[in-house]
Scaffold this motif. Structure first.
Motif, PDB file in Angstrom:
ATOM      1  N   PHE A 161       0.836  -1.197   0.000  1.00 47.06           N
ATOM      2  CA  PHE A 161       0.000   0.000   0.000  1.00 47.06           C
ATOM      3  C   PHE A 161       0.868   1.243   0.000  1.00 47.06           C
ATOM      4  CE2 PHE A 161      -2.165   3.469   2.165  1.00 47.06           C
ATOM      5  CZ  PHE A 161      -3.435   3.454   1.612  1.00 47.06           C
ATOM      6  N   TYR A 162       0.501   2.219  -0.849  1.00 44.88           N
ATOM      7  CA  TYR A 162       1.079   3.555  -0.761  1.00 44.88           C
ATOM      8  C   TYR A 162      -0.046   4.563  -0.672  1.00 44.88           C
ATOM      9  CZ  TYR A 162       2.794   8.119  -1.853  1.00 44.88           C
ATOM     10  OH  TYR A 162       3.027   9.469  -1.785  1.00 44.88           O
ATOM     11  N   GLY A 163       0.004   5.405   0.364  1.00 45.10           N
ATOM     12  CA  GLY A 163      -1.007   6.435   0.531  1.00 45.10           C
ATOM     13  C   GLY A 163      -0.384   7.800   0.716  1.00 45.10           C
ATOM     14  N   PHE A 164      -0.901   8.776  -0.018  1.00 43.05           N
ATOM     15  CA  PHE A 164      -0.417  10.152   0.057  1.00 43.05           C
ATOM     16  C   PHE A 164      -1.388  11.016   0.843  1.00 43.05           C
ATOM     17  CE2 PHE A 164      -0.787  14.399  -2.106  1.00 43.05           C
ATOM     18  CZ  PHE A 164       0.287  14.982  -1.447  1.00 43.05           C
ATOM     19  N   SER A 165      -0.896  11.739   1.851  1.00 46.46           N
ATOM     20  CA  SER A 165      -1.696  12.701   2.607  1.00 46.46           C
ATOM     21  C   SER A 165      -2.898  11.991   3.242  1.00 46.46           C
ATOM     22  CB  SER A 165      -2.111  13.851   1.688  1.00 46.46           C
ATOM     23  OG  SER A 165      -2.551  14.965   2.412  1.00 46.46           O
ATOM     24  N   ASP A 166      -4.136  12.327   2.853  1.00 43.52           N
ATOM     25  CA  ASP A 166      -5.297  11.614   3.394  1.00 43.52           C
ATOM     26  C   ASP A 166      -5.198  10.111   3.123  1.00 43.52           C
ATOM     27  OD1 ASP A 166      -6.301  14.060   4.164  1.00 43.52           O
ATOM     28  OD2 ASP A 166      -8.285  13.736   3.290  1.00 43.52           O
ATOM     29  N   GLY A 167      -4.629   9.756   1.980  1.00 42.88           N
ATOM     30  CA  GLY A 167      -4.442   8.338   1.672  1.00 42.88           C
ATOM     31  C   GLY A 167      -3.552   7.652   2.692  1.00 42.88           C
ATOM     32  N   GLY A 168      -2.556   8.379   3.207  1.00 43.76           N
ATOM     33  CA  GLY A 168      -1.696   7.830   4.244  1.00 43.76           C
ATOM     34  C   GLY A 168      -2.438   7.645   5.555  1.00 43.76           C
ATOM     35  N   ILE A 169      -3.273   8.608   5.908  1.00 41.65           N
ATOM     36  CA  ILE A 169      -4.104   8.483   7.112  1.00 41.65           C
ATOM     37  C   ILE A 169      -4.989   7.243   7.005  1.00 41.65           C
ATOM     38  CG2 ILE A 169      -5.989   9.532   8.433  1.00 41.65           C
ATOM     39  CD1 ILE A 169      -4.885  12.278   7.503  1.00 41.65           C
ATOM     40  N   ILE A 170      -5.601   7.071   5.844  1.00 42.85           N
ATOM     41  CA  ILE A 170      -6.484   5.922   5.619  1.00 42.85           C
ATOM     42  C   ILE A 170      -5.710   4.615   5.724  1.00 42.85           C
ATOM     43  CG2 ILE A 170      -7.943   4.791   3.884  1.00 42.85           C
ATOM     44  CD1 ILE A 170      -8.600   7.726   2.926  1.00 42.85           C
ATOM     45  N   GLY A 171      -4.487   4.598   5.185  1.00 43.18           N
ATOM     46  CA  GLY A 171      -3.658   3.403   5.302  1.00 43.18           C
ATOM     47  C   GLY A 171      -3.353   3.061   6.747  1.00 43.18           C
ATOM     48  N   LEU A 172      -3.023   4.067   7.549  1.00 44.57           N
ATOM     49  CA  LEU A 172      -2.770   3.829   8.977  1.00 44.57           C
ATOM     50  C   LEU A 172      -3.999   3.225   9.646  1.00 44.57           C
ATOM     51  CD1 LEU A 172      -0.913   7.136   9.939  1.00 44.57           C
ATOM     52  CD2 LEU A 172       0.112   4.874   9.720  1.00 44.57           C
ATOM     53  N   LEU A 173      -5.182   3.776   9.350  1.00 49.93           N
ATOM     54  CA  LEU A 173      -6.404   3.260   9.959  1.00 49.93           C
ATOM     55  C   LEU A 173      -6.712   1.828   9.511  1.00 49.93           C
ATOM     56  CD1 LEU A 173      -8.577   6.486   9.759  1.00 49.93           C
ATOM     57  CD2 LEU A 173      -7.805   5.359  11.847  1.00 49.93           C
ATOM     58  N   CYS A 174      -6.416   1.518   8.254  1.00 48.37           N
ATOM     59  CA  CYS A 174      -6.593   0.134   7.783  1.00 48.37           C
ATOM     60  C   CYS A 174      -5.754  -0.826   8.620  1.00 48.37           C
ATOM     61  CB  CYS A 174      -6.194   0.021   6.315  1.00 48.37           C
ATOM     62  SG  CYS A 174      -7.358   0.709   5.136  1.00 48.37           S
ATOM     63  N   CYS A 175      -4.511  -0.434   8.887  1.00 47.25           N
ATOM     64  CA  CYS A 175      -3.605  -1.307   9.637  1.00 47.25           C
ATOM     65  C   CYS A 175      -3.954  -1.357  11.112  1.00 47.25           C
ATOM     66  CB  CYS A 175      -2.166  -0.831   9.459  1.00 47.25           C
ATOM     67  SG  CYS A 175      -1.470  -1.210   7.855  1.00 47.25           S
ATOM     68  N   ILE A 176      -4.532  -0.303  11.633  1.00 48.41           N
ATOM     69  CA  ILE A 176      -4.986  -0.330  13.025  1.00 48.41           C
ATOM     70  C   ILE A 176      -6.170  -1.279  13.169  1.00 48.41           C
ATOM     71  CG2 ILE A 176      -6.123   1.056  14.813  1.00 48.41           C
ATOM     72  CD1 ILE A 176      -4.322   3.418  13.779  1.00 48.41           C
ATOM     73  N   LYS A 177      -7.066  -1.248  12.183  1.00 53.48           N
ATOM     74  CA  LYS A 177      -8.224  -2.141  12.211  1.00 53.48           C
ATOM     75  C   LYS A 177      -7.820  -3.588  11.958  1.00 53.48           C
ATOM     76  CE  LYS A 177     -11.537   1.348  10.521  1.00 53.48           C
ATOM     77  NZ  LYS A 177     -12.798   1.106  11.239  1.00 53.48           N
ATOM     78  N   ARG A 178      -6.878  -3.787  11.023  1.00 55.87           N
ATOM     79  CA  ARG A 178      -6.414  -5.134  10.659  1.00 55.87           C
ATOM     80  C   ARG A 178      -4.901  -5.089  10.489  1.00 55.87           C
ATOM     81  NH1 ARG A 178     -10.599  -6.840   5.952  1.00 55.87           N
ATOM     82  NH2 ARG A 178      -8.841  -8.138   5.383  1.00 55.87           N
ATOM     83  N   PRO A 179      -4.155  -5.328  11.559  1.00 56.90           N
ATOM     84  CA  PRO A 179      -2.701  -5.088  11.575  1.00 56.90           C
ATOM     85  C   PRO A 179      -1.905  -5.829  10.508  1.00 56.90           C
ATOM     86  CG  PRO A 179      -3.530  -5.328  13.804  1.00 56.90           C
ATOM     87  CD  PRO A 179      -4.672  -5.676  12.905  1.00 56.90           C
ATOM     88  N   ASP A 180      -2.415  -6.945  10.003  1.00 57.93           N
ATOM     89  CA  ASP A 180      -1.674  -7.728   9.011  1.00 57.93           C
ATOM     90  C   ASP A 180      -2.225  -7.572   7.600  1.00 57.93           C
ATOM     91  OD1 ASP A 180       0.246  -8.895  10.702  1.00 57.93           O
ATOM     92  OD2 ASP A 180      -1.219 -10.333  11.436  1.00 57.93           O
TER      93      ASP A 180
END
Length: 217
Positions: free
Chosen positions: A86-105
């Motif tokens: 996954f690569y996320g820019f700006s808001d996309g990066g925030i969304i990526g962090l939240l995805c991993c918090i919800k499902r760490p793997d």
């Protein structure tokens, strides 16, 4: 087009190889990555998404980063992607962090750039400008930026995938916020890109080509 009983999420698919999701920032769409996609499509199978309310995806009455993260997770499940990168820019990066918090793997590896975990992570002048913009436009996407995200250090510690945290030397995100993100995620790497601002190395650029290939491969 991807949909369940939620907003339709538009995406484009390119190339062959390991799956890589690209996610844009606020008030943008997948086309900011056109040059980067051309540089990466011989190395990865690229899925370039439009977040809800952006590009060709459906709009909604309310905007929250957690809902956008759920959209990405549903997208992965629906397409049966096995631990994509996954690569996320700006808001996309925030969304990526939240995805991993919800499902760490959920991701094999993650790269984020120009992301913040709190509203105060934005530099004061940017917050002021966004508030003025919202006063005149009432754009709900701007309102989201002024009230979210609210990610804690303890939540970042849940992330299990190797993570590369990027920011420009002259980013709109406070450097201490970027460093806090990198320090809080286990197995993370920090890179501050000299001479760059928030998006000049991302939007309509293939500057990240080698960084992404080297980190993922």
């Amino acid at each position: 087009m991807f949909t369940e009983s939620k907003p339709k999420i538009h995406y484009e698919k390119y190339g062959n190889g390991k799956p890589l999701i690209l996610l844009h920032g606020n008030k943008e769409d997948h086309t900011i990555f056109n040059k980067l996609i051309c540089s990466l499509k011989n190395t990865f199978t690229i899925y370039a998404l439009d977040s809800r309310g952006h590009g060709k995806s459906d709009c909604t009455d309310k905007f929250h980063y957690t809902d956008m993260a759920d959209d990405v997770l549903r997208f992965i499940d629906e397409l049966k992607l096995d631990r994509p990168c996954f690569y996320g820019f700006s808001d996309g990066g925030i969304i990526g962090l939240l995805c991993c918090i919800k499902r760490p793997d959920v991701f094999e590896k993650m790269i984020i750039s120009g992301a913040n975990i709190t509203v105060n992570g934005l530099k004061p002048l940017i917050r002021f400008g966004s508030a003025i913009s919202y006063f005149f436009t009432r754009d709900k996407r701007t309102k989201m930026m002024l009230s979210e995200p609210n990610i804690t250090v303890n939540e970042l510690k849940k992330i299990k995938c190797p993570t590369l945290v990027l920011a420009g030397e002259f980013d709109i995100i406070c450097e201490k916020e970027t460093r806090l993100i990198a320090d809080s995620i286990p197995n993370s790497t920090l890179k501050i890109i000299k001479g760059k601002s928030h998006g000049d190395y991302v939007v309509n650029s293939d500057f990240l080509k080698n960084i992404i290939i080297e980190y993922i491969e």
